[in-house]
Design an enzyme around this catalytic site. Structure first.
Site, PDB file in Angstrom:
ATOM      1  N   SER A 128       0.891  -1.254   0.047  1.00 34.61           N
ATOM      2  CA  SER A 128       0.026  -0.022  -0.112  1.00 34.61           C
ATOM      3  C   SER A 128       0.964   1.313  -0.078  1.00 34.61           C
ATOM      4  O   SER A 128       1.650   1.202  -0.717  1.00 34.61           O
ATOM      5  CB  SER A 128      -0.925  -0.031   1.231  1.00 34.61           C
ATOM      6  OG  SER A 128      -1.879   0.965   1.271  1.00 34.61           O
ATOM      7  N   ASP A 151      -9.227  -4.330  -5.827  1.00 32.51           N
ATOM      8  CA  ASP A 151      -8.427  -3.771  -4.714  1.00 32.51           C
ATOM      9  C   ASP A 151      -9.220  -2.424  -4.287  1.00 32.51           C
ATOM     10  O   ASP A 151      -9.281  -1.592  -5.334  1.00 32.51           O
ATOM     11  CB  ASP A 151      -7.057  -3.367  -4.810  1.00 32.51           C
ATOM     12  CG  ASP A 151      -6.357  -2.952  -3.471  1.00 32.51           C
ATOM     13  OD1 ASP A 151      -6.952  -2.229  -2.721  1.00 32.51           O
ATOM     14  OD2 ASP A 151      -5.235  -3.186  -3.363  1.00 32.51           O
ATOM     15  N   HIS A 176      -7.198  -5.918  -0.469  1.00 33.00           N
ATOM     16  CA  HIS A 176      -6.169  -5.058  -0.400  1.00 33.00           C
ATOM     17  C   HIS A 176      -4.638  -5.682   0.106  1.00 33.00           C
ATOM     18  O   HIS A 176      -4.727  -6.126   1.103  1.00 33.00           O
ATOM     19  CB  HIS A 176      -6.452  -4.059   0.621  1.00 33.00           C
ATOM     20  CG  HIS A 176      -5.573  -2.702   0.672  1.00 33.00           C
ATOM     21  ND1 HIS A 176      -5.263  -2.343  -0.539  1.00 33.00           N
ATOM     22  CD2 HIS A 176      -4.546  -1.984   1.412  1.00 33.00           C
ATOM     23  CE1 HIS A 176      -4.208  -1.278  -0.366  1.00 33.00           C
ATOM     24  NE2 HIS A 176      -3.970  -1.224   0.878  1.00 33.00           N
TER      25      HIS A 176
END
Length: 565
Positions: A274, A504, A534
């Site tokens: 991320s 996602d 995610h």
């Protein structure tokens, strides 16, 4: 349904929240510990009128000058920093600002304990002989020796604002094969957790802050909303003003390079998730010749403005919500009914009721489930299919005709906000705000939000409005952002493996290709995971894991454009 055990739910969801961005409509805070004011740090950029002005237009010459890389290269740092020896010792239990856990991390294996240390880094890399900051590290050493040992593999799990010291032991089993040849290492980035973690409000004020209205609808509500943001920003400046200008991703990337040097590695082997992919991209731009084997999973789009990023998240969360609703509608016990369209309407009705009258919970502090806390709880549960059952349980409880209860949704919202089970807070959301505002030059106004609101609502009737109002999170921040864009061009770097997930919600799949183009087509290699959630490596997909492991452990670069279903 039987209600899931709340401590287990919160512990699992808190770990997932480290890659989350809250829908709370503005900056948030952290635990109730003491803030740290560094002694003589330069803070001339705080509190100026220009820092609070709307800066969404074109950059002027001064802006362009501010974007220049004026940091000292790690190779030019004083020997007192590059030659420091870390004092590794058994890890204590995490602090509340990292994540509340009453026990020390269990050994990764029977013979491999977790070790912790602090690394000294310059507060300002442009003044390497000046004030310093302590960066908290954790590692589990590999038993491999000689050519089998590849060095350290450094992890950043996202946020920005997640504590790597608290998170790596939680996920370590997932990365067990990598430990066969690497020391597994993570850290609390500057301004996070035990690395001078940002604390602005005490716990009681944070409870009220997160529960407050995230989408104002009247002039009076809008005034209270902006006043709330201003009060929070002022508290952060009061408690940590000299620290705030230095909490940029570029400085954390320089910390990574100093870490590489101190750990004794010629190149940085890296695993970013991320926001950690943005950090990895910035590192590759600053130090392309020092990139080792690197994997970027759940890839951030480095080309987007904060507005574009927020809109993309609105679309991503809406897609994830619709996927969940379709799944729920096919189950016998879906509390929203067996029609996906009707389910959306019932969810909207629930949020409207919570806005008018918050729902009772079993919280020992007497907190109630507000619309804002429910938004965060729903968003939290969409980060992984593993949390869908919790969302179903939470909705079932909240929609009950008799004895309606918001406890499970509140627990999910707490995880997103970084609230520990004992009522203390981590620095997750305060650090997220500080790092985001230190990075981005754009400053949005209420007029901007009202102009964008319809478009955001079209992107997601559920998540669009709070994400639109969240654009004001930096509007009154006391530090001017360092740049208008993120440069990750890394010509000459070793291959970097990018893993993008088609479903996602937080870092939409399209960003993977844009990161590839920005890094350089001759640098980035793209792997697609056709799935939901995610982060792909920990999704349980064997194809993704085997491909990434083959690259990290053996140096086998997959064919660009490969996919895993």
């Amino acid at each position: 349904m039987a209600r899931p055990p709340l401590p287990a739910l919160v512990a699992a969801a808190t770990a997932a929240a480290l890659v989350a961005a809250a829908c709370s409509g503005g900056p948030a805070g952290s635990s109730g510990g003491d803030g740290t004011r560094l002694p003589a740090a330069e803070a001339s950029s705080t509190g100026s009128a220009s820092a609070r002005a709307d800066a969404t237009g074109d950059a002027d010459e001064a802006d362009q000058a501010d974007q220049a890389d004026d940091g000292t290269d790690t190779a030019d740092l004083p020997a007192s920093l590059t030659g420091q020896t870390l004092d590794w010792s058994p890890c204590p239990p995490p602090r509340p600002e990292q994540g509340d856990d009453e026990s020390t991390p269990p050994p990764l294996t029977e013979d491999v304990p977790w070790e912790c240390a602090d690394m000294t880094a310059p507060l300002d890399y442009a003044e390497p002989e000046g004030d310093t900051i302590e960066i908290a590290l954790i590692r589990a050493r590999t038993e491999a020796e000689g050519e089998r040992r590849l060095g350290s593999l450094v992890f950043n799990f996202g946020g920005p604002g997640g504590s790597g010291v608290a998170t790596l032991p939680v996920f370590a089993e997932e990365y067990g094969r990598l430990h066969e040849r690497y020391d597994l290492v993570s850290f609390d980035p500057r301004g996070v957790g035990a690395s001078e973690g940002l604390v602005c409000y005490d716990d009681e004020r944070l409870d009220a802050y997160f529960a407050a209205l995230a989408v104002p609808r009247t002039a009076e509500q809008r005034q209270r909303f902006t006043d709330r943001l201003g009060s929070f920003a002022a508290a952060c400046e009061d408690r940590a003003g000299p620290l705030l200008p230095h909490l940029t991703t570029a400085n954390t990337a320089r910390d990574l390079d100093l870490m590489r040097e101190v750990l004794g590695d010629d190149v940085l082997h890296y695993f970013g998730v991320s926001y950690g992919t943005q950090l990895g991209g910035v590192y590759a731009h600053l130090f392309p010749e020092r990139v080792g084997r690197a994997v970027l999973d759940a890839v951030v789009d480095p080309t987007l403005t904060p507005e574009q990023s927020a809109r993309g998240q609105a679309e991503g969360f809406q897609h994830a919500l619709e996927t969940y609703l379709e799944h729920c509608a096919g189950e016998d016990d879906c509390p929203l009914g067996d029609d996906a369209d009707e389910a959306t309407d019932r969810l909207g009705e629930l949020l409207a009721r919570l806005r008018a009258e918050p729902l009772r919970t079993e919280d020992p502090d007497g907190r109630r489930l507000t619309e804002s806390l429910a938004w965060n709880g729903i968003a939290q549960s969409l980060y992984s299919q593993d949390f869908w059952s919790y969302l179903t349980q939470g909705l079932d409880d909240a929609l009950a005709e008799e004895g309606a209860d918001g406890t499970v949704l509140l627990a999910l919202g707490d995880a997103m906000n970084g609230r520990n089970p004992d009522g203390t807070y981590t620095t997750l959301q305060a650090s997220l705000t500080a790092i985001s505002c230190a990075d981005a030059r754009q400053r949005y106004t209420e007029r901007d939000v009202r102009r964008l609101l319809d478009d955001f609502s079209d992107s997601s009737p559920v998540f669009g409005p709070p994400l639109a109002w969240g654009l004001l999170g930096c509007s009154q921040w006391p530090v001017r952002g360092s740049s208008r864009d993120t440069d990750v061009g890394a010509e000459g770097a070793a291959p970097i493996l990018l893993i993008g997930t088609t479903g996602d919600p937080a870092t939409p799949y399209e960003g993977t290709r844009r990161m590839k183009e920005a890094l350089g087509d001759d640098v980035a290699v793209e792997l697609t995971y056709d799935g939901e959630g995610h982060g792909a490596y920990t999704s349980g997909n064997a194809c993704v894991r085997d491909t990434a492991d083959a690259y990290l452990l053996e140096g086998r670069v997959p064919e660009d454009g490969s996919s895993c279903g």
